[in-house]
Design a protein around this motif. Sequence first.
Motif, mmCIF file in Angstrom:
data_model
loop_
_atom_site.group_PDB
_atom_site.id
_atom_site.type_symbol
_atom_site.label_atom_id
_atom_site.label_comp_id
_atom_site.label_asym_id
_atom_site.label_seq_id
_atom_site.Cartn_x
_atom_site.Cartn_y
_atom_site.Cartn_z
ATOM 1 N N ALA A 107 0.845 -1.201 0.000
ATOM 2 C CA ALA A 107 0.000 0.000 0.000
ATOM 3 C C ALA A 107 0.875 1.244 0.000
ATOM 4 C CB ALA A 107 -0.910 0.000 1.224
ATOM 5 N N SER A 108 0.463 2.233 -0.769
ATOM 6 C CA SER A 108 1.212 3.493 -0.791
ATOM 7 C C SER A 108 0.849 4.318 0.447
ATOM 8 C CB SER A 108 0.883 4.285 -2.054
ATOM 9 O OG SER A 108 -0.447 4.762 -1.997
ATOM 10 N N THR A 109 1.777 5.150 0.850
ATOM 11 C CA THR A 109 1.522 6.029 1.996
ATOM 12 C C THR A 109 0.354 6.951 1.699
ATOM 13 O OG1 THR A 109 3.873 5.950 2.533
ATOM 14 C CG2 THR A 109 2.599 7.697 3.548
ATOM 15 N N HIS A 110 0.247 7.387 0.442
ATOM 16 C CA HIS A 110 -0.861 8.269 0.047
ATOM 17 C C HIS A 110 -2.209 7.575 0.249
ATOM 18 C CE1 HIS A 110 -2.929 11.454 -2.057
ATOM 19 N NE2 HIS A 110 -3.501 10.549 -2.836
ATOM 20 N N LEU A 111 -2.279 6.307 -0.132
ATOM 21 C CA LEU A 111 -3.520 5.546 0.033
ATOM 22 C C LEU A 111 -3.857 5.394 1.519
ATOM 23 C CD1 LEU A 111 -5.805 3.752 -1.169
ATOM 24 C CD2 LEU A 111 -4.249 1.835 -0.876
ATOM 25 N N LEU A 112 -2.837 5.090 2.325
ATOM 26 C CA LEU A 112 -3.077 4.917 3.764
ATOM 27 C C LEU A 112 -3.547 6.227 4.392
ATOM 28 C CD1 LEU A 112 0.017 2.705 4.622
ATOM 29 C CD2 LEU A 112 -2.365 1.964 4.418
ATOM 30 N N LYS A 113 -2.932 7.336 3.998
ATOM 31 C CA LYS A 113 -3.370 8.641 4.513
ATOM 32 C C LYS A 113 -4.798 8.939 4.089
ATOM 33 C CE LYS A 113 1.088 10.912 4.958
ATOM 34 N NZ LYS A 113 1.972 11.993 4.488
ATOM 35 N N GLN A 114 -5.141 8.581 2.860
ATOM 36 C CA GLN A 114 -6.500 8.795 2.363
ATOM 37 C C GLN A 114 -7.514 8.000 3.189
ATOM 38 O OE1 GLN A 114 -7.210 10.904 -0.124
ATOM 39 N NE2 GLN A 114 -9.390 10.531 -0.101
ATOM 40 N N VAL A 115 -7.176 6.765 3.506
ATOM 41 C CA VAL A 115 -8.056 5.917 4.319
ATOM 42 C C VAL A 115 -8.244 6.553 5.700
ATOM 43 C CG1 VAL A 115 -8.221 3.693 5.502
ATOM 44 C CG2 VAL A 115 -7.562 3.771 3.106
ATOM 45 N N LEU A 116 -7.148 7.037 6.287
ATOM 46 C CA LEU A 116 -7.227 7.663 7.614
ATOM 47 C C LEU A 116 -8.032 8.954 7.569
ATOM 48 C CD1 LEU A 116 -3.570 7.090 8.872
ATOM 49 C CD2 LEU A 116 -5.627 5.889 9.611
ATOM 50 N N GLN A 117 -7.857 9.752 6.524
ATOM 51 C CA GLN A 117 -8.599 11.005 6.411
ATOM 52 C C GLN A 117 -10.087 10.761 6.243
ATOM 53 O OE1 GLN A 117 -6.764 13.286 3.298
ATOM 54 N NE2 GLN A 117 -5.148 14.040 4.633
ATOM 55 N N GLU A 118 -10.435 9.764 5.462
ATOM 56 C CA GLU A 118 -11.850 9.466 5.253
ATOM 57 C C GLU A 118 -12.496 8.930 6.528
ATOM 58 O OE1 GLU A 118 -12.407 6.984 1.866
ATOM 59 O OE2 GLU A 118 -11.797 8.544 0.468
ATOM 60 N N ALA A 119 -11.694 8.402 7.437
ATOM 61 C CA ALA A 119 -12.235 7.865 8.684
ATOM 62 C C ALA A 119 -12.571 8.972 9.682
ATOM 63 C CB ALA A 119 -11.246 6.895 9.311
ATOM 64 N N GLY A 120 -12.059 10.167 9.469
ATOM 65 C CA GLY A 120 -12.411 11.282 10.340
ATOM 66 C C GLY A 120 -11.236 11.839 11.117
ATOM 67 N N PRO A 121 -11.495 12.904 11.877
ATOM 68 C CA PRO A 121 -10.416 13.616 12.578
ATOM 69 C C PRO A 121 -9.706 12.782 13.635
ATOM 70 C CG PRO A 121 -12.556 14.479 13.220
ATOM 71 C CD PRO A 121 -12.783 13.518 12.096
ATOM 72 N N ARG A 122 -10.375 11.782 14.148
ATOM 73 C CA ARG A 122 -9.757 10.934 15.167
ATOM 74 C C ARG A 122 -8.555 10.167 14.615
ATOM 75 N NH1 ARG A 122 -12.846 5.912 18.048
ATOM 76 N NH2 ARG A 122 -11.116 5.241 19.345
ATOM 77 N N PHE A 123 -8.575 9.867 13.312
ATOM 78 C CA PHE A 123 -7.528 9.065 12.699
ATOM 79 C C PHE A 123 -6.543 9.897 11.876
ATOM 80 C CE2 PHE A 123 -11.210 6.285 13.229
ATOM 81 C CZ PHE A 123 -10.636 5.249 13.940
ATOM 82 N N GLN A 124 -6.883 11.152 11.590
ATOM 83 C CA GLN A 124 -6.052 11.974 10.713
ATOM 84 C C GLN A 124 -4.701 12.322 11.317
ATOM 85 O OE1 GLN A 124 -8.507 15.310 9.747
ATOM 86 N NE2 GLN A 124 -9.798 14.136 8.353
ATOM 87 N N MET A 125 -4.567 12.249 12.619
ATOM 88 C CA MET A 125 -3.312 12.624 13.262
ATOM 89 C C MET A 125 -2.229 11.559 13.117
ATOM 90 S SD MET A 125 -4.120 12.125 17.257
ATOM 91 C CE MET A 125 -5.717 11.452 17.556
ATOM 92 N N HIS A 126 -2.595 10.359 12.703
ATOM 93 C CA HIS A 126 -1.639 9.268 12.600
ATOM 94 C C HIS A 126 -0.789 9.401 11.333
ATOM 95 C CE1 HIS A 126 -3.318 7.180 16.040
ATOM 96 N NE2 HIS A 126 -4.502 7.504 15.578
ATOM 97 N N ASP A 127 0.446 9.000 11.435
ATOM 98 C CA ASP A 127 1.389 9.080 10.319
ATOM 99 C C ASP A 127 1.734 7.670 9.841
ATOM 100 O OD1 ASP A 127 3.301 9.782 8.471
ATOM 101 O OD2 ASP A 127 4.826 10.272 9.961
#
Length: 169
Positions: free
Chosen positions: A118-138
Motif C-alpha cells: 500500500a502506498s503512503t498516500h492511500l493509507l493517509k486517504q483511508v485515515l482522512q476518510e475515517a475522520g479527525p480521530r484518525f487523521q493525526m496518525h502518520d
Amino acid sequence: MFELNPLLHENAWWQHLIMFVGAGVLGYIIGYRSGESKSFLQNQLSNLQSQLESCKASLVKSTTPITTSAISTPALAHTYNTVTEHPDDLKKIEGIGPKIEELLNQNGILTFVQLSQASTHLLKQVLQEAGPRFQMHDPSTWPRQAELASAGKWQELKDWQDILNKGKE
C-alpha cells in the motif's frame, strides 16, 4: 477637591455630565475598534479560506484522485493479487492499534503483504476518510514495517520499532 456627591456641592451636576459623556465616548471608541477588528479578522479568514481552496485544487491536480471505489475491499484485493485465508495481526506494526487495524481491514488491507504494497498516500486517504480521530496518525513507516514482518524479520522489525516513536521516525 473633586467630590462626586451632589449633596455636598450645589454645582456638582456638571461633574456627572462630564463622566457620563466621557464614558459614552470611551464606549463608542471601544465598540468601533472591536468592529474594525471583526472586519479585519473576517477579511483575513476569507483570504485564508481562498488560499486553502487553491491549495486543495493544486493538490487534486498534482495527485491521482482516489475514489471510494478505489479503496473498497474488492479493488484492493484485485490490486494486490493476494488471496488471504487468515488476516495478519496488523497491531504488531508500530502506530497501528485495534481501531486502525479494523479500519484497514474494512478497506481490504488484511495482511502484512497488502500493507507493505500500500502506498503512503492511500493509507493517509483511508485515515482522512475515517475522520479527525484518525487523521493525526502518520502511516509513512507502516509499509516498510509490514515488509519486514511479511519477510519474517521480526528482530530487525523490533530493533527499528524501538527507535520509532508511535510509528514515526
